[in-house]
Design an enzyme around this catalytic site. Structure first.
Site, PDB file in Angstrom:
ATOM      1  N   CYS A 214       0.831  -1.208   0.000  1.00 42.41           N
ATOM      2  CA  CYS A 214       0.000   0.000   0.000  1.00 42.41           C
ATOM      3  C   CYS A 214       0.866   1.260   0.000  1.00 42.41           C
ATOM      4  CB  CYS A 214      -0.952  -0.006   1.185  1.00 42.41           C
ATOM      5  SG  CYS A 214      -0.148  -0.257   2.775  1.00 42.41           S
TER       6      CYS A 214
ATOM      7  N   HIS B 271      -1.478   0.968   7.464  1.00 43.90           N
ATOM      8  CA  HIS B 271      -1.985   0.998   6.091  1.00 43.90           C
ATOM      9  C   HIS B 271      -1.861   2.417   5.550  1.00 43.90           C
ATOM     10  CE1 HIS B 271      -4.243  -0.160   2.605  1.00 43.90           C
ATOM     11  NE2 HIS B 271      -5.202   0.715   2.848  1.00 43.90           N
TER      12      HIS B 271
END
Length: 1135
Positions: free
Chosen positions: A202, A442
């Protein structure tokens, strides 16, 4: 109190005046505004469970409403006409999601939303209450069942109910819904597509999206020369591919080709890295590749700025300065509340005065101003917010830190001809956000994809999109900016990197790139790739609609003179494979086989998908025509699954016709044949002049006849026949003799070949029918031989055993502990029978190699499982015990590999007098390796030492004397020296946890090492003290633990110097960083640190138990472990 309504409240009172949705609103947008005015509010609140809903609006593709409910505190129900006490009623106010009966049910789904539920006030402040909730298919309402009491709302002084009307408002935002029935179309809803996450990429996806929307960078990548590097390792080509697909594709883009080009493997994709570090490494790699090309200055022109570090005297005209370039600006977050404040702190000067005056050369010590100013700002400014810091512990700083949509850096700059005030004005383009903690989380990116258009056209507004890997969605400006300031206790999510674009450079570096402006070489390359992928995809789809078959004919079966009907390796490798449609009917399969075997024609084109009425009718007519035919063959499905109740031994696999395929049924192949590859037996008549005999599924058994001829010593498959399961074998003797070519009255002996490993004699003395006598279905093999030529030493069963047990073996010499001068014997191959005695084979090896066969140990291992034999191997009697596979099958395993070792003693001593043990030893070069020894059970430690000396590579200058240490196994908290065994210690008295066959199986080990010369003689007052390495915490041990001689009352500085000499492979610079401590033996806790500047001396009373000599403390060396864990590994681009 925030809660969900009771279950009965979820039943909606149908409404008949729901208007159509307002198409002017974006139905897939992030936010919505709902309103509901309730007239006759007093009447509404007069009955419990009255409810009303607002008109719905569509947000994120889901209908949302306000739901208002009247609640009775006392739980009683009243008639509309009865007198009621409304003070007992509460007003319930909810936000409702996806509960419209007019919409199709969506199944499992989830959507996170936040909202402000508001009751308007005509004259003063409204009542506002916030909610945030994850709505899902079983919980579609969220709000307040007791928003407020009726009396409070209706108080005339408060102004919430005016003319018996209350006005409800709801402002809410929603995330993209998730669920099995939700396929979010990012391209349709936003015009953008995402990047797929390979595991933990990510961080990479976030910065790649930012680079992509920086069209000046995208254009530079398009124009780069791909060079001559192979496609797999060509980073430029991979970057072009990602950008091209982001621009042209309609679905999320894979990044596998890019990470492969980086030189990463699949495991690297699961290691999360810092987005700032990745950004710098990638830009540096691309800038290096651009050197010497037309794009050489592209990256510097985009991202490089210059700053000046200066010291300026306040009282004399003197200044010293240095200009440095930068590609990003790193700003502290700790102690700052805004980006403006952080830039101000970054460029704020300090005054050098008093004792800290500046030496200005000829001017002497002067009061001066020291600081930093920007002298050139880049068009694209990357601002790195330092949220990850080490403050005693590794932590993420999530303090609130605001940043503006517009920013002017003039106060931080040195303005002049090269940098005007106009060059200091920036607009926010992207916000890279990290959610999580220091060691994981994330990344998502918020990008204003409309920044160029809004700069050119002031009437155009910002269009912020959220890029969450493969999901792209519209979002509000507040969600993109304000929500990522940080500081919220419930959400550890905050901006980590900001991308600003200089206003006067927006038109140049953010202008859209039309498809027509993509270089033709780039378009051509990836369009060809796209066409190739489409062809492969179509081919794969067609393959999924097809299946492979192999047609086994009687001539193939007749050529087999060994086990079973046909060798499975021949089926897979030698017989041509055919491809048929899974949607074929059995009749069409018969026609296909007829055409392939008899007409030698290709498969006719059949519309298997019944694409229209005409095609369906044509196929039905063709099926009727095929079924009316009389085929002179039958088809059988061959399978390898079977069970035999009369034996418990594991049987080898077999391939037999077991399921009849009927031409007359309307059965499709995908229901009849379950595998993607099937073997079909084509049954012909044994005599070409005779028609195929009839087959009754309830009566007949298909059997194959295999004849063993003692004259030729060979098996031959004569053919097949149908046995009536109700009859006896003797009734078929004349027929079988005719098939074999023997006189009709020849006496025959029968065997059932159940498998290659199991041939069973048929007992004809029992007057049973065939069906009761043999445990077989269709596909059985009847082995036949003449009684008169069958003997106890030559018969079908004996021959089958010979074929089964006779194997080819490759013998390879193995060493337990190879001597330095010892050379191995050459490998050799020999055929053996698995029933041979193991010592017989050892005698043959001994004679071949001219060694004593009593010292030859033969053993085997499963590949990768173990490298040396255990006690059980010495007990083997026959060669069959060497076969490590669950079932021996000579068809599958053409050659076995077996090890042998020449032992220094007779192998029968191992079980009687010796013990096998594995330990470590330390070689002269410092390496530690495993060692296997076989000391006598009644021996002592000196016997272990003497046996080890035979294999040790001694070097000059050593003592030639060994000692045996008890050490901990590699779990880090246990890796230390526990004690030194005396030479006269009985092996039976050693800790039995150290005497084992596998190194990894115990918590304690033994280690042999050569005694240093200075430790040979131990005087009174001297002691061998263990030393361990640890990293900050005493329980985090690493490296090789050892012992060192210390003397009572000697200075600790002398111990340190002795340790320095022992650790001669450590540089002086590294050793200077070592810290020294005393650690307790039992729990490895820190007793105290050792200081060398106070004349500290050794006190043996503190170091060892005076009775046993077992160490009570350890000397601990505190320094950084050289082992770098994968989670801490620096990011690298290898190509």
């Amino acid at each position: 109190m925030q809660c969900s309504p009771d279950p009965e409240d979820l039943l909606i009172v149908p409404t008949h005046d729901i208007p159509s949705y307002d198409e002017s609103l974006d139905p897939f947008g992030p936010e919505g505004h709902l309103s509901l005015d309730i007239d006759c509010f007093s009447k509404f609140m007069s009955r419990s469970d009255n409810r009303i809903m607002s008109k719905p609006i569509i947000v994120r593709g889901i209908p949302w409403r306000i739901l208002a409910i009247c609640r009775n505190q006392q739980g009683s129900r009243h008639s509309m006409n009865s007198r009621v006490n409304r003070s007992n009623f509460n007003f319930g106010f909810f936000l409702q999601c996806n509960n419209d009966e007019l919409l199709q049910k969506r199944g499992m789904w989830r959507c996170y939303g936040t909202a402000v539920l508001e009751v308007l006030n005509a004259d003063g402040p409204s009542i506002q209450k916030k909610i945030h909730h994850s709505f899902h298919n079983t919980e579609v309402d969220w709000g307040f069942s007791n928003y407020d009491q009726y009396d409070t709302l209706c108080n005339p002084k408060d102004g919430y109910v005016v003319n018996d009307t209350i006005k409800l408002r709801c402002r809410f935002t929603a995330d993209v819904p998730t669920g099995a029935n939700y396929m979010w179309d990012s391209k349709r809803h936003t015009g953008c597509i995402g990047l797929r996450n390979q595991g933990a990429t990510c961080y990479m996806n976030s910065i790649l999206q930012s680079f992509y929307f920086t069209t000046g960078f995208r254009r530079a990548v398009y124009n780069m020369d791909v060079g001559t590097e192979p496609n797999e390792s060509n980073i430029v080509l991979a970057m072009q591919r990602v950008f091209y697909e982001l621009q042209m594709a309609s679905e999320a883009v894979e990044t596998n080709s890019l990470t492969r080009a980086f030189g990463w493997d699949k495991l690297d994709a699961f290691n999360q890295h810092d987005v700032q570090e990745f950004c710098r490494v990638l830009l540096d790699n691309l800038e290096t590749k651009m050197k010497g090309t037309s794009e050489e200055k592209s990256i510097p022109n985009l991202f490089r700025g210059n700053m000046k570090s200066y010291i300026k005297c306040l009282d004399v005209d003197y200044e010293s300065s240095r200009t440095e370039s930068f590609y990003d600006v790193q700003l502290n977050v700790l102690g700052m509340d805004s980006l403006e404040r952080a830039f101000e702190a970054y460029t704020t000067s300090e005054i050098l005065d008093d004792e800290n005056k500046y030496d200005a050369g000829d001017h002497g010590l002067q009061r001066a101003e020291k600081g930093v100013k920007f002298v050139e700002l880049p068009p694209i400014l990357h601002v790195q917010l330092m949220r990850f810091q080490y403050c005693g512990v590794e932590q993420k700083i999530n303090e609130r830190f605001s940043f503006p949509e517009k920013m002017n850096l003039a106060s931080c700059c040195e303005l002049g001809p090269m940098l005007t005030e106009e060059d200091c004005v920036y607009s926010l383009h992207a916000v890279l956000v990290h959610s999580g903690e220091f060691h994981g989380g994330h990344y998502v990116t918020y990008i204003n994809v409309n920044l160029h258009e809004s700069a050119v056209d002031p009437t155009s507004s910002a269009k912020w999109c959220k890029f969450d890997d493969d999901v792209v969605s519209r979002t509000t400006t507040d969600d993109a900016i304000v929500s990522n300031f940080g500081g919220e206790k419930t959400m550890n999510s905050s901006a980590y990197m900001l991308v600003y674009v200089r206003d006067n450079a927006i038109d140049q570096f953010l202008a859209p790139i039309p498809d027509s402006q993509i270089p033709q070489s780039v378009s051509r390359t990836f369009e060809m790739e796209r066409l190739h992928r489409n062809r492969e995809k179509k081919k794969l789809e067609e393959e999924q609609l097809c299946m492979g078959i192999v047609l086994v004919t009687p001539d193939i079966v007749a050529s087999n003179h060994s086990f079973d009907l046909v060798d499975q390796s021949i089926v897979h490798d030698s017989i041509p494979h055919e491809t048929v449609w899974k949607h074929m009917f059995t009749a069409e399969l018969y026609q296909f086989v007829h055409d392939r075997l008899f007409e030698k024609s290709a498969m006719q084109k059949i519309d298997m998908f019944d694409s229209d009425d005409e095609a369906r009718q044509a196929r039905r007519d063709n099926l009727r025509r095929i079924k009316s035919k009389k085929f002179n063959f039958r088809l059988w499905r061959m399978t390898d699954s079977y069970s035999l109740e009369r034996t418990t031994q594991k049987l080898t696999s077999r391939l037999r016709p077991s399921e009849f395929i009927d031409c007359k049924t309307d059965t499709r192949l995908d229901t009849l044949l379950s595998q993607d590859f099937e073997t079909i037996y084509v049954e012909f008549s044994n005599n070409i002049e005779r028609p195929l005999c009839e087959y009754d599924t309830a009566r007949d058994l298909l059997f194959f006849v295999k004849y063993y001829d003692t004259m030729t010593d060979k098996f031959t498959i004569i053919g097949h026949t149908m046995f009536d399961c109700h009859k006896r074998f003797n009734l078929y003797r004349s027929m079988l003799c005719e098939m074999i070519g023997l006189p009709a009255d020849t006496e025959l002996k029968y065997y059932m070949e159940h498998a290659a490993s199991y041939l069973e004699l048929v007992d004809l003395t029992q007057n049973y029918s065939i069906g009761r006598l043999v445990e077989e279905q269709d596909g059985g093999i009847l082995v036949v031989e003449k009684v008169e030529t069958s003997t106890s030493t030559q018969n079908a069963k004996q021959k089958m055993n010979e074929l089964f047990l006779d194997v080819e073996v490759e013998f390879v010499q193995s060493f337990y502990n190879k001597k330095p001068e010892e050379e191995p014997f050459e490998q050799f191959v020999k055929r053996i029978c698995l029933d041979d005695k193991l010592f017989t084979v050892a005698e043959e090896i001994g004679a071949r190699l001219n060694v004593d066969p009593k010292k030859v140990l033969i053993w085997t291992r499963v590949s990768g499982s173990r490298f040396e034999p255990f006690f059980d191997d010495y007990m083997l009697n026959t060669c069959k015990g060497l076969m490590t596979r669950p079932v021996h099958d000579p068809r599958a395993y053409k050659r076995y590999r077996v090890q042998y070792a020449i032992m220094p003693f007779d192998i029968d001593e191992i079980s009687k007098h010796r013990i096998q043990t594995k330990l470590f030893w330390q070689l002269p070069n410092g390496h530690v390796e495993e060692l296997t020894l076989f000391p006598l059970k009644e021996g002592t430690v000196i016997d272990i030492i003497n046996e080890a000396k035979r294999y040790y590579p001694f070097v000059e200058g050593g003592s030639g004397k060994f000692r045996l240490l008890q050490i901990g196994a590699p779990p880090l908290s246990n890796q230390r020296v526990y004690q030194i065994y005396g030479e006269n210690t009985l092996i039976s008295d050693l800790d039995q946890r150290t005497m084992y066959k596998l190194v990894s199986s115990q918590a304690l080990h033994c280690r042999l090492e050569e005694v240093p010369i200075d430790e040979l003689d131990m005087s009174p007052g001297e002691f061998l003290c263990p030393v361990v390495h640890f990293d900050r915490e005493p329980t985090k041990l690493f490296g090789l633990s050892f012992v060192i001689k210390i003397r009572n009352n000697e200075l600790m500085t002398e111990v340190r110097d002795r340790l320095r000499r022992k650790l001669n492979d450590v540089s002086d610079a590294d050793f200077a960083k070592y810290k020294f401590a005393l650690l307790s033996r039992d729990k490895l806790q820190l007793c105290r640190t050792i200081e060398f500047n106070n004349g500290e001396k050794v006190n043996l009373a503190d170091m060892a138990n005076q009775t046993t000599g077992v160490p009570q403390v350890y000397i601990g060396l505190d320094h950084k472990s050289p082992i770098q864990h994968s989670s801490e590994a620096a990011i690298r681009i290898l190509n």
